[in-house]
Design a protein around this motif. Structure first.
Motif, PDB file in Angstrom:
ATOM      1  N   THR A  64      49.459   2.906  17.197  1.00 56.75           N
ATOM      2  CA  THR A  64      50.136   3.334  15.970  1.00 56.75           C
ATOM      3  C   THR A  64      50.087   2.163  14.968  1.00 56.75           C
ATOM      4  N   LEU A  65      50.464   2.488  13.768  1.00 54.01           N
ATOM      5  CA  LEU A  65      50.408   1.492  12.682  1.00 54.01           C
ATOM      6  C   LEU A  65      51.810   1.142  12.224  1.00 54.01           C
ATOM      7  N   LYS A  66      52.078  -0.143  12.182  1.00 52.91           N
ATOM      8  CA  LYS A  66      53.361  -0.632  11.699  1.00 52.91           C
ATOM      9  C   LYS A  66      53.107  -1.663  10.562  1.00 52.91           C
ATOM     10  N   MET A  67      54.102  -1.820   9.714  1.00 51.49           N
ATOM     11  CA  MET A  67      53.996  -2.796   8.621  1.00 51.49           C
ATOM     12  C   MET A  67      54.889  -3.994   8.926  1.00 51.49           C
ATOM     13  N   LYS A  68      54.330  -5.164   8.712  1.00 49.48           N
ATOM     14  CA  LYS A  68      55.067  -6.399   8.947  1.00 49.48           C
ATOM     15  C   LYS A  68      55.257  -7.122   7.620  1.00 49.48           C
ATOM     16  N   GLU A  69      56.490  -7.485   7.355  1.00 46.28           N
ATOM     17  CA  GLU A  69      56.783  -8.193   6.104  1.00 46.28           C
ATOM     18  C   GLU A  69      56.584  -9.689   6.298  1.00 46.28           C
ATOM     19  N   VAL A  70      55.802 -10.241   5.394  1.00 46.90           N
ATOM     20  CA  VAL A  70      55.575 -11.690   5.424  1.00 46.90           C
ATOM     21  C   VAL A  70      56.235 -12.301   4.185  1.00 46.90           C
ATOM     22  N   GLU A  71      55.871 -13.524   3.834  1.00 47.65           N
ATOM     23  CA  GLU A  71      56.521 -14.247   2.723  1.00 47.65           C
ATOM     24  C   GLU A  71      56.298 -13.541   1.399  1.00 47.65           C
ATOM     25  N   GLU A  72      57.266 -13.767   0.528  1.00 47.11           N
ATOM     26  CA  GLU A  72      57.213 -13.275  -0.850  1.00 47.11           C
ATOM     27  C   GLU A  72      57.161 -11.746  -0.910  1.00 47.11           C
ATOM     28  N   GLY A  73      57.754 -11.096   0.114  1.00 48.47           N
ATOM     29  CA  GLY A  73      57.850  -9.636   0.098  1.00 48.47           C
ATOM     30  C   GLY A  73      56.550  -8.913   0.364  1.00 48.47           C
ATOM     31  N   LYS A  74      55.537  -9.669   0.763  1.00 52.02           N
ATOM     32  CA  LYS A  74      54.250  -9.044   1.035  1.00 52.02           C
ATOM     33  C   LYS A  74      54.240  -8.481   2.453  1.00 52.02           C
ATOM     34  N   THR A  75      53.607  -7.327   2.649  1.00 50.96           N
ATOM     35  CA  THR A  75      53.508  -6.682   3.967  1.00 50.96           C
ATOM     36  C   THR A  75      52.051  -6.614   4.378  1.00 50.96           C
ATOM     37  N   VAL A  76      51.873  -6.736   5.684  1.00 51.56           N
ATOM     38  CA  VAL A  76      50.531  -6.614   6.261  1.00 51.56           C
ATOM     39  C   VAL A  76      50.584  -5.570   7.384  1.00 51.56           C
ATOM     40  N   PRO A  77      49.487  -4.843   7.564  1.00 53.97           N
ATOM     41  CA  PRO A  77      49.483  -3.829   8.633  1.00 53.97           C
ATOM     42  C   PRO A  77      49.277  -4.478  10.016  1.00 53.97           C
ATOM     43  N   GLU A  78      49.933  -3.903  11.004  1.00 54.76           N
ATOM     44  CA  GLU A  78      49.753  -4.338  12.396  1.00 54.76           C
ATOM     45  C   GLU A  78      49.475  -3.120  13.274  1.00 54.76           C
ATOM     46  N   LEU A  79      48.575  -3.344  14.212  1.00 50.22           N
ATOM     47  CA  LEU A  79      48.240  -2.282  15.179  1.00 50.22           C
ATOM     48  C   LEU A  79      49.129  -2.458  16.410  1.00 50.22           C
ATOM     49  N   VAL A  80      49.877  -1.433  16.749  1.00 50.96           N
ATOM     50  CA  VAL A  80      50.851  -1.498  17.859  1.00 50.96           C
ATOM     51  C   VAL A  80      50.337  -0.649  19.034  1.00 50.96           C
ATOM     52  N   LEU A  81      50.318  -1.330  20.190  1.00 48.66           N
ATOM     53  CA  LEU A  81      49.874  -0.613  21.408  1.00 48.66           C
ATOM     54  C   LEU A  81      51.022   0.266  21.901  1.00 48.66           C
ATOM     55  N   GLU A  82      50.799   1.557  21.928  1.00 47.76           N
ATOM     56  CA  GLU A  82      51.832   2.513  22.335  1.00 47.76           C
ATOM     57  C   GLU A  82      51.725   2.885  23.828  1.00 47.76           C
ATOM     58  N   LYS A  83      50.521   2.845  24.338  1.00 46.78           N
ATOM     59  CA  LYS A  83      50.300   3.200  25.770  1.00 46.78           C
ATOM     60  C   LYS A  83      49.405   2.141  26.407  1.00 46.78           C
ATOM     61  N   PRO A  84      49.565   1.888  27.691  1.00 45.51           N
ATOM     62  CA  PRO A  84      48.684   0.925  28.345  1.00 45.51           C
ATOM     63  C   PRO A  84      47.232   1.348  28.232  1.00 45.51           C
ATOM     64  N   LEU A  85      46.357   0.305  28.175  1.00 41.52           N
ATOM     65  CA  LEU A  85      44.933   0.569  28.055  1.00 41.52           C
ATOM     66  C   LEU A  85      44.307   0.646  29.447  1.00 41.52           C
ATOM     67  N   ASP A  86      43.312   1.447  29.527  1.00 43.99           N
ATOM     68  CA  ASP A  86      42.558   1.598  30.774  1.00 43.99           C
ATOM     69  C   ASP A  86      41.084   1.518  30.394  1.00 43.99           C
ATOM     70  N   ARG A  87      40.466   0.299  30.682  1.00 44.86           N
ATOM     71  CA  ARG A  87      39.093   0.098  30.287  1.00 44.86           C
ATOM     72  C   ARG A  87      38.163   1.075  30.953  1.00 44.86           C
ATOM     73  N   GLU A  88      38.522   1.457  32.257  1.00 49.05           N
ATOM     74  CA  GLU A  88      37.617   2.347  32.970  1.00 49.05           C
ATOM     75  C   GLU A  88      37.619   3.741  32.345  1.00 49.05           C
ATOM     76  N   ARG A  89      38.695   4.132  31.765  1.00 45.51           N
ATOM     77  CA  ARG A  89      38.744   5.451  31.142  1.00 45.51           C
ATOM     78  C   ARG A  89      38.125   5.393  29.748  1.00 45.51           C
ATOM     79  N   LYS A  90      38.414   4.357  29.022  1.00 49.48           N
ATOM     80  CA  LYS A  90      37.842   4.251  27.658  1.00 49.48           C
ATOM     81  C   LYS A  90      37.729   2.784  27.314  1.00 49.48           C
ATOM     82  N   ALA A  91      36.536   2.302  27.200  1.00 53.95           N
ATOM     83  CA  ALA A  91      36.324   0.868  26.968  1.00 53.95           C
ATOM     84  C   ALA A  91      36.361   0.514  25.470  1.00 53.95           C
TER      85      ALA A  91
END
Length: 870
Positions: free
Chosen positions: A179-206
């Motif tokens: 999912t996508l979350k926004m992170k606030e940094v200095e001077e009120g600026k926001t940057v996008p962050e990618l959030v892992l919602e479920k564990p990854l399984d390389r064998e299922r999808k690399a």
């Protein structure tokens, strides 16, 4: 890349201008317009003439122009309507970058008189730029052991627009793990962050492929995308950890290259390759930073690679990445902020806002000459500039606002002393050490007609020979004028005056251009000896100025007059003079005396007498100087009773002029002295009148005796006063009278008892006329002392008539010639004494040829026969 670089370049400049104009607004209250960016060329910004209170005619007359301080000329003035119009495409992002406010300052310059207005044009943003990512494809490697909720920083999108037109939100394509979350940094600026919602399984999808979309807040909405490729790695589950999240360093802009700046440290809890950390700048670090700084990948030490310039960039924000060597690699990020400290490394600059205007030399103090501005690219005290003029210049600087100055006059100007000034202005900042620069402004001083023409000398003396050719040049005067152009062009004229009651313009004329004076006709020394010309030199200025000079013209005598016989008077009339002489005459007997005068002067008037022809040359002789005709021997019975003498009279001029007189002498027996003849003539009428004749004879005898006594008394008196009087007949009062030069020439016959004398009264000194008396006794044929000075203005016919009417021919003598006031011959007791230019003279003559302007003292007789001057 181009827009980002422009944004960086302009960002700090815009901030500086922003604070500058905020301060300016509080001081001056400028006119302000607002327009959107990207307007078409020719679009109207506002009615500048109306807002400044100017008429349309003033736009032309005062040469209104608009200057931009941003460098490029984005605006111009429609002279016909007085409107400020767009001159070129305006890209707000190129000008102001990400600054919230974008204001273009303009200078409106008016001339005649010089005036300066400041206006601001605010450039409003429009949504003309889409959000964009630095990289179109982003790659992430995530270990499969990554915990749910782990965040991965993504590249934020950039939008050149500002405000609501900038990036507002991000969206991510739908998936199961992230999912996508926004992170606030200095001077009120926001940057996008990618959030892992479920564990990854390389064998299922690399590999996971996601699309990140950035949206702005404009209308219509514009967007940009970036492809995210996520590679699932095998277990390396520890990230490098920095000891600080943010590092901050201060550097002076004059820091030398290769200088050490800071060391970044990070540790990894893993072992082996998974725990070995390498450092690098973030993948999104722009080239402008990479060209200035470098990092050691093994130690994390950062060194200065290029040059710092506070005026280009005041601060650098750098992302530093630490990666391990595990499989998959793990990385962490920190921020390094390097603030540049200003150093006084920029010299002040003087910019002419308006070119200097020529100044009249009579300009009042405070007249504006030029407008200028002082600038310094440094900041703080390093940017504070003071201006100074060199001492001794009649100019000063008058501050107006915001480092703007007016160069004005502060003293009197004189073009003749300085026609052009090169004003050196020194600009010095307040840095340590201070830096300075100089600028020279040329100022031309225009001429004003404040100098009259000046002659080379106030008066001139011109010596001109008489009888010159009419139209010949007499003299040239010259005058100069210190002014310039028409103010220095001199024309010459002759002021009207009178010469012998005739306008001087009848005698001479002048060339108005070169000052050459020409004669109108020939001059005659005997009629005019000296005259004055008043010459005026006038310039062509407005108003014109003039000055005068006096030209004294002295006419020099030429020998153009032959001697004129004044006695015998009959000879003057052109006939033969008849004289009678007794045969009983002895040697030395005075027969007659020839008297002549010459109208010339000086040597030209010296007269000598010569017996040219004679019936019997052995019987008569003629005195060379006096003209007395005497017998050489006694008359014999054999001599003819009729003798004819031709006497030549010559002057001493060059060429010699001469005349002749013929004297016919009748030798008679029984002829007595003239006084006896007179008695005989008186007694002839008739015997009836005998008694009357006897009375007349007795009266005449009484008068003669009385005359003799009077003459003796006068002679004794003259001897006693010999040192204070010029002759026996000259009184002290007469000498004093001579000192007054303003007398007209007069010849008059005066009688003082039995003594009769001719008195000649001279004119002024310039005419060189004389004043003297000739003393004669009517009873004696020998004059003890006689001196005569003829004047050219004397009518000799009048002299002849006066003498003829007053005295018998045989009872007076007219001795010696002197026609020059400095040269001639005096005769004392029949002895001639030569006078030359270096001798003393008889009164009223002047004492020497050098001091002609001094009145001489009277002359006197010293001893019996010596003539001296006192």
């Amino acid at each position: 890349m181009t827009k980002r670089k422009g944004y960086r370049d302009w960002r700090w400049l815009v901030l500086w201008w922003h604070h500058f104009f905020l301060l300016w607004n509080t001081i001056d209250g400028q006119t302000r317009y607002s327009i959107p960016e990207e307007l078409k060329q020719g679009s109207v910004v506002g009615n500048l003439a109306k807002d400044l209170g100017l008429g349309l005619s003033e736009i032309f007359d005062r040469k209104l122009r608009v200057a931009s301080e941003a460098g490029k000329q984005y605006f111009s003035v429609d002279a016909g309507k007085g409107e400020l119009v767009v001159n070129d495409r305006i890209d707000r992002e190129a000008l102001c970058g990400q600054s919230a406010s974008c204001v273009l300052p303009l200078q409106v310059v008016l001339e005649k008189p010089l005036n300066l207005h400041r206006i601001e044009v605010e450039i409003k943003d429009i949504n003309d730029n889409s959000p964009s990512f630095h990289t179109k494809e982003m790659s992430l490697k995530i270990a499969e052991s990554a915990a749910v909720g782990t965040r991965f920083s993504l590249e934020s999108a950039e939008d050149s627009d500002v405000g609501s037109n900038s990036v507002k939100s991000y969206t991510l394509t739908k998936n199961d793990c992230f999912t996508l979350k926004m992170k606030e940094v200095e001077e009120g600026k926001t940057v996008p962050e990618l959030v892992l919602e479920k564990p990854l399984d390389r064998e299922r999808k690399a590999v996971h492929r996601l699309l990140l979309t950035a949206l702005d807040g404009g209308n219509p909405v514009m967007s940009g995308t970036s492809q995210i490729t996520i590679t699932v790695l095998d277990v390396n589950d520890n990230f490098p950890v920095f000891d600080k999240n943010t590092y901050k360093v201060f550097l002076q802009e004059n820091t030398a290259k290769d200088s050490f700046i800071i060391k970044i440290t990070a540790t990894d809890a893993d072992e082996g390759p998974n725990g070995e950390v390498e450092f690098s700048f973030g993948s999104r670090t722009p080239a402008s930073i990479l060209s200035v700084f470098e990092i050691n990948p093994l130690t994390g030490e950062i060194h200065l690679k290029g040059d710092l310039d506070y005026e280009s960039a005041t601060s650098y924000k750098i992302e530093v990445t630490a990666k391990d060597k595990g499989v998959p690699e793990m990385e962490s990020h920190c921020r390094l902020q390097i603030d540049v400290t200003d150093v006084n490394d920029n010299t002040p600059e003087i910019v002419l806002t308006s070119e200097p205007q020529p100044v009249r030399e009579d300009a009042q103090s405070g007249t504006v000459v030029a407008l200028l501005n002082a600038r310094d690219a440094d900041s703080g005290n390093n940017s504070k500039v003071t201006l100074q003029l060199r001492r001794g210049s009649p100019f000063t600087l008058k501050p107006s606002f915001s480092n703007n100055y007016a160069l004005v006059t502060s003293g009197a100007l004189d073009r003749e002393s300085f026609s052009e000034y090169h004003i050196e202005i020194t600009a010095t900042d307040s840095g340590s050490p201070p830096l300075s620069s100089k600028k020279t402004i040329p100022v031309t001083i225009t001429d004003v007609n404040d100098n009259p023409p000046v002659f080379t000398q106030p008066s001139y003396n011109v010596y001109l020979k008489e009888n010159g050719v009419p139209g010949s040049i007499l003299f040239s005067v010259s005058a100069s004028d210190l002014d310039f152009g028409d103010n220095a062009k001199v024309s010459y004229s002759i002021l009207d005056s009178k010469v012998q009651d005739v306008s001087v313009s009848s005698y001479v004329y002048i060339n108005s251009e070169n000052g050459s004076i020409y004669s109108m006709h020939s001059f005659d020394y005997e009629k005019l000896k000296v005259f004055q010309i008043q010459v005026q030199a006038k310039d062509q200025g407005s108003p014109s100025l003039s000055s005068n000079a006096t030209v004294h013209v002295f006419i020099l005598d030429q020998n153009d007059n032959a001697p004129a016989v004044i006695y015998p008077s009959s000879a003057a009339l052109g006939s033969v003079s008849h004289q009678r002489m007794p045969r009983s005459a002895k040697a030395g007997h005075l027969v007659t005396k020839v008297t002549a005068v010459d109208a010339d002067s000086g040597h030209n008037a010296w007269i000598s007498y010569k017996l040219a022809e004679a019936t019997d040359a052995s019987l008569f002789t003629v005195n060379l100087y006096t003209g007395e005709v005497r017998t050489k021997r006694a008359v014999s019975e054999q001599d003819d009773s009729s003798q004819r003498l031709l006497i030549e009279i010559r002057d001493d001029g060059e060429p010699v002029q001469s005349s002749t007189v013929t004297v016919s002498i009748l030798l008679e027996d029984g002829l007595h002295e003239p006084i006896l003849d007179l008695r005989q003539k008186v007694s002839e009428p008739s015997k009836k009148n005998g008694r009357i004749t006897l009375y007349l004879i007795l009266s005449l005898a009484s008068v003669s005796v009385l005359s003799l006594l009077t003459f003796l008394v006068l002679a004794v008196k003259c001897i006693r006063n010999s040192r204070s009087s010029g002759s026996c007949c000259m009184r002290r009062s007469d000498c004093d009278d001579y000192k007054n030069p303003n007398r007209n020439l007069q010849i008059q016959l005066n009688t003082d008892g039995p003594i009769k004398y001719v008195e000649v009264l001279g004119g002024d000194m310039l005419s060189q006329s004389q004043s003297f008396r000739s003393c004669m006794s009517p009873m004696s044929e020998y004059s003890d002392f006689t001196l005569i000075k003829p004047s050219s203005t004397t009518d000799f016919k009048e002299v002849i008539s006066v003498l003829d009417a007053s005295l018998p021919d045989s009872t007076w003598t007219f001795e010696s010639q002197q026609a020059d006031p400095f040269e001639g011959t005096c005769v004392f007791k029949n002895t001639p004494f030569s006078l030359d230019g270096a001798a003393e003279y008889c009164a009223p003559m002047k004492c020497n040829s050098v001091q002609r302007d001094l009145l001489p003292p009277p002359c006197s007789l010293s001893g019996d026969d010596v003539l001296t001057g006192i």
